[in-house]
Motif scaffolding. Sequence first.
Motif, PDB file in Angstrom:
ATOM      1  N   VAL A 154       0.835  -1.202   0.000  1.00  0.00           N
ATOM      2  CA  VAL A 154       0.000   0.000   0.000  1.00  0.00           C
ATOM      3  C   VAL A 154       0.865   1.245   0.000  1.00  0.00           C
ATOM      4  O   VAL A 154       0.586   2.223  -0.702  1.00  0.00           O
ATOM      5  CB  VAL A 154      -0.951  -0.013   1.216  1.00  0.00           C
ATOM      6  CG1 VAL A 154      -1.663   1.317   1.363  1.00  0.00           C
ATOM      7  CG2 VAL A 154      -1.968  -1.136   1.070  1.00  0.00           C
ATOM      8  N   ALA A 155       1.930   1.237   0.794  1.00  0.00           N
ATOM      9  CA  ALA A 155       2.802   2.406   0.845  1.00  0.00           C
ATOM     10  C   ALA A 155       3.511   2.646  -0.478  1.00  0.00           C
ATOM     11  O   ALA A 155       3.804   3.782  -0.846  1.00  0.00           O
ATOM     12  CB  ALA A 155       3.833   2.237   1.965  1.00  0.00           C
ATOM     13  N   ILE A 156       3.784   1.577  -1.215  1.00  0.00           N
ATOM     14  CA  ILE A 156       4.483   1.723  -2.491  1.00  0.00           C
ATOM     15  C   ILE A 156       3.663   2.518  -3.486  1.00  0.00           C
ATOM     16  O   ILE A 156       4.151   3.451  -4.119  1.00  0.00           O
ATOM     17  CB  ILE A 156       4.821   0.336  -3.076  1.00  0.00           C
ATOM     18  CG1 ILE A 156       5.997  -0.279  -2.317  1.00  0.00           C
ATOM     19  CG2 ILE A 156       5.178   0.420  -4.547  1.00  0.00           C
ATOM     20  CD1 ILE A 156       6.287  -1.715  -2.702  1.00  0.00           C
ATOM     21  N   GLY A 157       2.383   2.153  -3.655  1.00  0.00           N
ATOM     22  CA  GLY A 157       1.627   2.811  -4.720  1.00  0.00           C
ATOM     23  C   GLY A 157       0.151   2.965  -4.473  1.00  0.00           C
ATOM     24  O   GLY A 157      -0.599   3.234  -5.404  1.00  0.00           O
ATOM     25  N   GLY A 158      -0.327   2.767  -3.230  1.00  0.00           N
ATOM     26  CA  GLY A 158      -1.725   3.006  -2.931  1.00  0.00           C
ATOM     27  C   GLY A 158      -2.663   2.152  -3.761  1.00  0.00           C
ATOM     28  O   GLY A 158      -2.407   0.984  -4.051  1.00  0.00           O
ATOM     29  N   MET A 159      -3.798   2.734  -4.173  1.00  0.00           N
ATOM     30  CA  MET A 159      -4.830   1.998  -4.888  1.00  0.00           C
ATOM     31  C   MET A 159      -4.328   1.498  -6.240  1.00  0.00           C
ATOM     32  O   MET A 159      -4.646   0.390  -6.662  1.00  0.00           O
ATOM     33  CB  MET A 159      -6.065   2.881  -5.080  1.00  0.00           C
ATOM     34  CG  MET A 159      -7.196   2.196  -5.835  1.00  0.00           C
ATOM     35  SD  MET A 159      -7.804   0.715  -4.999  1.00  0.00           S
ATOM     36  CE  MET A 159      -8.848   1.479  -3.761  1.00  0.00           C
ATOM     37  N   ARG A 160      -3.560   2.296  -6.953  1.00  0.00           N
ATOM     38  CA  ARG A 160      -3.059   1.836  -8.248  1.00  0.00           C
ATOM     39  C   ARG A 160      -2.157   0.622  -8.075  1.00  0.00           C
ATOM     40  O   ARG A 160      -2.197  -0.320  -8.863  1.00  0.00           O
ATOM     41  CB  ARG A 160      -2.300   2.959  -8.964  1.00  0.00           C
ATOM     42  CG  ARG A 160      -1.828   2.557 -10.351  1.00  0.00           C
ATOM     43  CD  ARG A 160      -1.179   3.707 -11.077  1.00  0.00           C
ATOM     44  NE  ARG A 160      -2.136   4.711 -11.459  1.00  0.00           N
ATOM     45  CZ  ARG A 160      -2.936   4.628 -12.520  1.00  0.00           C
ATOM     46  NH1 ARG A 160      -2.923   3.543 -13.259  1.00  0.00           N
ATOM     47  NH2 ARG A 160      -3.758   5.595 -12.812  1.00  0.00           N
ATOM     48  N   SER A 161      -1.370   0.616  -7.018  1.00  0.00           N
ATOM     49  CA  SER A 161      -0.468  -0.500  -6.778  1.00  0.00           C
ATOM     50  C   SER A 161      -1.223  -1.783  -6.468  1.00  0.00           C
ATOM     51  O   SER A 161      -0.965  -2.829  -7.074  1.00  0.00           O
ATOM     52  CB  SER A 161       0.474  -0.154  -5.616  1.00  0.00           C
ATOM     53  OG  SER A 161       1.267  -1.255  -5.276  1.00  0.00           O
ATOM     54  N   ILE A 162      -2.190  -1.713  -5.539  1.00  0.00           N
ATOM     55  CA  ILE A 162      -2.857  -2.947  -5.133  1.00  0.00           C
ATOM     56  C   ILE A 162      -3.849  -3.430  -6.183  1.00  0.00           C
ATOM     57  O   ILE A 162      -4.233  -4.601  -6.171  1.00  0.00           O
ATOM     58  CB  ILE A 162      -3.568  -2.774  -3.779  1.00  0.00           C
ATOM     59  CG1 ILE A 162      -4.743  -1.800  -3.885  1.00  0.00           C
ATOM     60  CG2 ILE A 162      -2.603  -2.355  -2.698  1.00  0.00           C
ATOM     61  CD1 ILE A 162      -5.620  -1.805  -2.662  1.00  0.00           C
ATOM     62  N   THR A 163      -4.286  -2.554  -7.113  1.00  0.00           N
ATOM     63  CA  THR A 163      -5.194  -3.008  -8.166  1.00  0.00           C
ATOM     64  C   THR A 163      -4.538  -4.099  -9.010  1.00  0.00           C
ATOM     65  O   THR A 163      -5.156  -5.114  -9.335  1.00  0.00           O
ATOM     66  CB  THR A 163      -5.625  -1.841  -9.056  1.00  0.00           C
ATOM     67  OG1 THR A 163      -6.391  -0.922  -8.278  1.00  0.00           O
ATOM     68  CG2 THR A 163      -6.475  -2.330 -10.223  1.00  0.00           C
TER      69      THR A 163
END
Length: 593
Positions: A168-177
Amino acid sequence: MTHDVAASVAIAAVVLGTLLAGSLGLRRARTTGDFYVASRSVSPRWNAAAIGGEYLSAASYLGIAGLVLAFGFDMLWYPVCYTAGYLVLLALVAAPLRRSGAYTLPDFAQIRLGSGLVRRIASGLVVLIGWLYLVPQLQGAALALRTQTGAPSWVGGLVVVGVVVAAVAIGGMRSITFAQALQFWLKFVALLVPALVLVGVWQHRHDGMAQGFPRAPERVTVTVASSLAVRSPVAETLTVHGTVDGVVADGPVRFAAGEQRRLGAGTRVLLNRGDVVPVVSRLPTQRNESWLRPLGSGKDHPLYANLSLVLAICLGTMGLPHVLVRFYTNPDGRDARRTTLFVLVLLSLFYLVPTVFGALGRHYVPDLLLTGDTDATVLTLPGRMIGGEGGVLLGALVTAGAFAAFLSTASGLTVSVAGVLSQDLLQPREWRHHDARGPDDLRARRIRTFRLAAVAAIGVPYVLSLPSEHLGLAAAVGLAFAVAAATFCPLLILGIWWPRLTDAGAVAGLAGGGVLATAAVLVTLTADVRHGWTGALLEQPAAWAVPITFAVMIAVSLATRRRIPADVGRVMVRLHAPETLAAELHGLDRSSR
């Protein structure tokens, strides 16, 4: 390869894949929109897979099979309602909510009612529901790692916390999508392949469900991890090594029919082939005939329990923060509706599989009824039915899918709760004295605040998960659905479809429904009130809490007509107008601020 080594390798592969997917999102996550809603640019098919990834939690992957093993036919309402909830969401909420232009549920509440108080109450409920949903995910991770590798209970949840915070810290919503979409297909394959193999083995053996109480299909030694009370459905003598009712036992022990006996931590019970399996006291002692019948779950007042469960899950789905935030990532309302249709297809396919494990588990791993660890059915069944290298490999595969379930759901919940914490609790203090170095500095502050909020969003549930009694993953998640149904469901339905809703009505309904449902949940989690009408009403509060919330919101709104927002007409047009007109209205609203 040993069982624990194969499971450890599978878990490490899932963790590595999640972090790699998160790093892919890092290269594309540069704005606050990327962190909160992936810049509203996720396609319906990709978004549907991501929703499936985060929605298919520990309750779906492990909990349904465990409930079917323990309670039988009635538990099929869980997968049916988990899917049907999206149909209600499609019909009533999906497109208008996307057109609202909000980032979170509190954003929608403020846009619709123009009240800071409603927003704060909604923020508190998002955090509460998110934490209620996160605790069983972390408990499921602890169960999986303990069952497959023998690790201490605190390790599994800690692994999930570390990976989720990093992703989550790496890229927020775009990351976890990216990660969640891949994790959905991993979970589906990880259940489907073993299920097909196990059904083939079952048919080859020509095994049938015997009448009477569940019996051990082979010689097995069951170790009790912590002190618990059990009862045997029939009078029998079992070999026990440990303590029974505080007395040391090292040989045959007589169990009277229906008599409750307490086994100490570390006690080992030897079950020979054909022995009737004793059942932990919090589960019913059912004959297989009633287990296969509707309303034969062994619970008190099963008709009320089933109807209230249907109401909680079907209406609670629309109030789950990590579900709703996904619709904000679609480009427009039309894509939000298409996303929901794809989700219905994916969920319908997936939920056919866990029930197979539950039905087979009743015959092949009934000893889980003695320890109460029925949620381990999916994890233990391949090794018990097949054994050898094949059982080890299939066990590693289902373990990988289980950790994908924990990570994907925990990631979505963490983003949802962190978004609310960072916007409504940490934002004012962090940004009040920002300097004049421009928008880039403010954007960096917002992202840093979001990352700090992510640590709190999952750290608190981890602490709460450590001492909690294991209620059953699907049952615990069902309580979060009940709170969501009694609070956000009335707010969304009335806010979208009834222009006369006022801020006073919303405050009264959210406070009343939230207090009642939360109180019922807390009593269920902390007290032994599982019997009679009191237990039924507290364990399944949706049937009475949801109508009360609707009634309070409507009555108070009618009594405070003067508090209807002045711009309600413009907001309602934005929610229900065609996409192009709604976009123009949203643009006008933003330009006028």
